[in-house]
Scaffold this active site. Sequence first.
Site, PDB file in Angstrom:
ATOM      1  N   HIS A   1       0.840  -1.193   0.000  1.00  0.00           N
ATOM      2  CA  HIS A   1       0.000   0.000   0.000  1.00  0.00           C
ATOM      3  C   HIS A   1       0.879   1.249   0.000  1.00  0.00           C
ATOM      4  O   HIS A   1       2.094   1.178   0.178  1.00  0.00           O
ATOM      5  CB  HIS A   1      -0.914   0.022   1.227  1.00  0.00           C
ATOM      6  CG  HIS A   1      -2.072  -0.919   1.133  1.00  0.00           C
ATOM      7  ND1 HIS A   1      -1.960  -2.262   1.426  1.00  0.00           N
ATOM      8  CD2 HIS A   1      -3.358  -0.710   0.766  1.00  0.00           C
ATOM      9  CE1 HIS A   1      -3.140  -2.841   1.257  1.00  0.00           C
ATOM     10  NE2 HIS A   1      -4.004  -1.930   0.856  1.00  0.00           N
TER      11      HIS A   1
ATOM     12  N   LYS B   1      -0.245   4.614   4.719  1.00  0.00           N
ATOM     13  CA  LYS B   1      -1.123   3.674   5.413  1.00  0.00           C
ATOM     14  C   LYS B   1      -0.545   3.367   6.791  1.00  0.00           C
ATOM     15  O   LYS B   1       0.653   3.080   6.924  1.00  0.00           O
ATOM     16  CB  LYS B   1      -1.299   2.384   4.608  1.00  0.00           C
ATOM     17  CG  LYS B   1      -2.338   1.443   5.210  1.00  0.00           C
ATOM     18  CD  LYS B   1      -2.685   0.308   4.242  1.00  0.00           C
ATOM     19  CE  LYS B   1      -3.683  -0.659   4.857  1.00  0.00           C
ATOM     20  NZ  LYS B   1      -4.971  -0.003   5.192  1.00  0.00           N
TER      21      LYS B   1
END
Length: 276
Positions: A159, A163
Site C-alpha cells: 500500500h 497507510k
Amino acid sequence: MADKPLKIGVAGAAGRMGRMIVTEVMRTNGCTLSGATIMGNDSHRGMDAGELAGIGRIGVILRANAVEMFEQSDVVIDFTNPSSSLEHCMLAKEYKRALVIGTTGFNEKQVAMLSNHGQHIPIVGSPNMSAVVNIVIAMTEYVSRLLDTSYDIEISEMHHRNKVDAPSGTALALGRAAATGRGVILEDVQVQDRFGQTGARTEGSIGFSVLRGGDVVGDHTVMFAGEGERLELTHKASSRAIFARGAIRSAQWLHGQPPGLYSMRDVLGLRKLLEE
C-alpha cells in the site's frame, strides 16, 4: 410512481475515501446524498460536500454533528476510525438506520461490540468493499479446502506510504479465509515477522509480508506454493472508486434487510456458494 431515491449519508466525507463516496453517490441512479460529516475539528466544516469532492455545489453542507445526517438518511456509509464507527453504531440504533462500515483496524473487543450492535440494526462491515477483492477472499477459502498443508500459504500486500496499519485489513481477511478453509484459527498459525536465522518454515503456517511506498492503492496476493507448482490469486487496485462503488452497492443491498452483521460475502451472494 417512481420509487423514492435511497438517501445515503457519508461519515468522514472530507477524507480521501469520503470524497470519492460522495462523488459515486451523486453518480449512482436511485441514490441521493442526504448528509455528510467531518471528523473532529476538520477545517472543511461548513463547505459544500460536492465542491470539496470536485463535482460542484450540491447543497449538502459538511457538519461535525452526525445527528442530523442519521435523522435524514436511510443508510449511512462510514469510512472513519474504529471509535467513531462505534459511535455511529449508537446513532444508527437510536434512529433505526442501516450502516455500511468500511473502517479497518478494529481490535477483538471492538469487533465483538460491532456484532452486538448487529443484533439491533443491519450492518455491513468489510475491510475492503471491492467486489473483486471479496471474490478473491472467497476463492482463497475454497482453494484452501482443496489443498493440504503440503502447500505453503503466503500472503503479500503493498500500500501507499501513508497507510498506518499493517498487515492491511484485507490481507488479514485473506489470512482468515485461508485459515477457515483449513479448519484452523489464523492467530494459531500466522507468521508476521521473519528476520535473521528463522529456521525452516513450519508446515501449515500462513505467512504475511508487507510493503509500503509511493501511492499504491492496494495490491494483494495469496500464494499456494507446493512442490513443483504454485498457484497465485492476485488483486491490484488502481483506483479507490472501486471501494466507493462497493460501499454504495452494499448500501443498496442493506436497505430493508433485518438486523444482523453482514459482510460483502452476503452482498455478493457468495455465502451460499461456499456453504455448498
